[in-house]
Design an enzyme around this catalytic site. Structure first.
Site, PDB file in Angstrom:
ATOM      1  N   GLU A 208       0.698  -1.162  -0.146  1.00  0.00           N
ATOM      2  CA  GLU A 208       0.094  -0.065  -0.034  1.00  0.00           C
ATOM      3  C   GLU A 208       0.935   1.292   0.083  1.00  0.00           C
ATOM      4  O   GLU A 208       1.851   1.187   0.545  1.00  0.00           O
ATOM      5  CB  GLU A 208      -0.821   0.198   1.286  1.00  0.00           C
ATOM      6  CG  GLU A 208      -1.551  -1.183   1.314  1.00  0.00           C
ATOM      7  CD  GLU A 208      -2.490  -1.333   2.848  1.00  0.00           C
ATOM      8  OE1 GLU A 208      -2.565  -0.378   3.301  1.00  0.00           O
ATOM      9  OE2 GLU A 208      -2.709  -2.478   3.129  1.00  0.00           O
ATOM     10  N   GLU A 317      -9.597   6.146   4.368  1.00  0.00           N
ATOM     11  CA  GLU A 317      -9.638   5.404   5.250  1.00  0.00           C
ATOM     12  C   GLU A 317      -9.554   6.233   6.486  1.00  0.00           C
ATOM     13  O   GLU A 317      -8.687   7.141   6.501  1.00  0.00           O
ATOM     14  CB  GLU A 317      -8.770   4.329   5.188  1.00  0.00           C
ATOM     15  CG  GLU A 317      -8.969   3.216   6.467  1.00  0.00           C
ATOM     16  CD  GLU A 317      -7.786   2.263   6.816  1.00  0.00           C
ATOM     17  OE1 GLU A 317      -8.103   1.359   7.521  1.00  0.00           O
ATOM     18  OE2 GLU A 317      -6.663   2.245   5.907  1.00  0.00           O
TER      19      GLU A 317
END
Length: 401
Positions: A208, A317
């Site tokens: 990520e 997020e």
């Protein structure tokens, strides 16, 4: 060229100044006299592994200390199985369709805004303090994050994302605009791309990259470049260079350091290109941000990601451990996607890397949000941007109590 770099690193190490090492020892041991507790001994042992001897130290205008560490002393090379692998490293093969003639947006960070840089043969590593490790321990649950598509939201994690499940995929590329959302307490907020594989009997593997804001650790709301990886569904793995794994080659970009400048509401927008892909020659997962090749995750770190990924995700997020009313931590710009360009966070020019190492625009883009009244996501398409999403929100509001 790589052979020349390693010869230079070896010669550089012979004339390495001991002054930097002594200063670093003092930095790492600063808390020893204050406490002999087991916790502090563990913290100091951790610092000795993270903060490496350096040849140059740069004090950033925002207070960060960036150490220029010899390439062959970086944390990844503490792993015995990786020490030999770096010697045979070749430059990766860029995906077909990647426009190498078009100048990508340059990644700008505060630490080198005055023209500072690290010497050849070194990489810039943001120095970690004992207090940061102690704070990380106190909110260690934020590392053990929930599965991205858990509904209802699990363990305080909420998402507003676009995702594709092509079966087999070998990377992703997107342009993310950079904001400084307000984050409260021990929360965090991020904007990123996820490349992960979820194969039965192996567990989730991910690589990520993006930007995040964690003021409880970094003392401010500045967005910072981050990477993350896990080989076992977030049971282990880590951010940036805080544990051995990711091998950095760039001397111009520091993981964990702050971006600057950042986007303004109804004003100038600043964005960076993020691309993660599997080099077909080496099998390693490489990261490119803007026009800078940052480094790679060796394929030997993983199980199912040794072969391919199964899902790509783009978006935001938020994590909050608060109970009771919903957190007021913002995602993206802190504004809902319906406000559009200049006001909401976006991920644009969404592409995936195919099995033949070629880039193509995403197809069958799906959307997911855990609580659309708190954080939302919308998708669109244009000839200029290709597939894109706007995402984010303010968190707590009259419709999100």
């Amino acid at each position: 060229m790589m052979q020349t770099i390693y010869i230079f690193v070896f010669l550089f190490s012979l004339v390495f100044s001991s002054k930097g090492f002594k200063d670093l020892q003092q930095e790492n041991e600063v808390f020893m006299s204050a406490s002999e507790s087991l916790e502090m001994k563990l913290v100091n042992a951790r610092l000795e592994k993270i903060n490496k001897p350096f040849v140059k130290s740069i004090e950033s205008p925002d207070g960060d200390i960036i150490d220029c560490v010899l390439f062959n002393l970086q944390p990844a090379l503490d792993l015995p199985k990786l020490k030999g692998a770096i010697l045979s490293m070749d430059p990766p093969e860029l995906p077909k369709g990647y426009d190498n003639t078009r100048a990508e947006s340059e990644i700008k960070q505060i630490w080198n805004s005055n023209g500072e840089s690290c010497p050849n043969g070194t990489i810039p590593i943001r120095r970690t303090s004992a207090s940061e490790i102690l704070k990380s321990i106190s909110i260690s649950e934020f590392v053990k994050r929930a599965r991205t598509k858990d509904i209802p939201p699990s363990n305080g994690h909420e998402h507003a994302i676009g995702y594709v499940i092509p079966g087999k995929v070998y990377g992703a590329k997107a342009l993310l605009n950079v904001w400084a959302p307000n984050v409260v307490g021990n929360d965090f907020s991020n904007s990123q791309i996820w490349v992960f594989s979820d194969v039965p009997n192996y567990g989730v593997n991910t690589v990520e990259a993006g930007w995040h804001v964690i003021p409880s650790i970094y003392k401010n709301n500045a967005p910072r470049l981050f990477i993350y990886w896990t080989p076992d569904g977030y049971k282990s793995g880590c951010y940036n260079l805080l544990c051995p794994g990711f091998i950095q080659i760039s001397r111009r970009v520091s993981l964990g350091a702050a971006f600057g400048p950042v986007s303004k509401y109804n004003g100038q927008q600043y964005e960076s290109v993020f691309m993660i892909w599997k080099d077909p020659r080496s099998g390693n997962w490489w990261l490119k941000v803007g026009n800078e090749l940052i480094g790679y995750w060796p394929q030997t770190l993983f199980t199912c990601l040794r072969d391919h990924a199964t899902t790509i995700e783009f978006g935001g997020e938020v994590y909050s451990g608060n109970s009771g009313k919903h957190t007021s931590t913002q995602m993206g710009s802190g504004h809902f996607p319906g406000e559009g360009f200049g006001k909401a966070a976006f991920a644009r020019s969404l592409e995936v890397v195919n099995e033949d190492n070629s880039l193509s625009r995403v197809s069958n883009l799906n959307l997911l949000t855990d609580k659309s009244s708190c954080y939302d996501v919308k998708k669109g398409y244009s000839d200029t941007w290709g597939n894109y999403i706007y995402f984010g929100g303010p968190g707590n509001n009259p419709n999100c109590p």
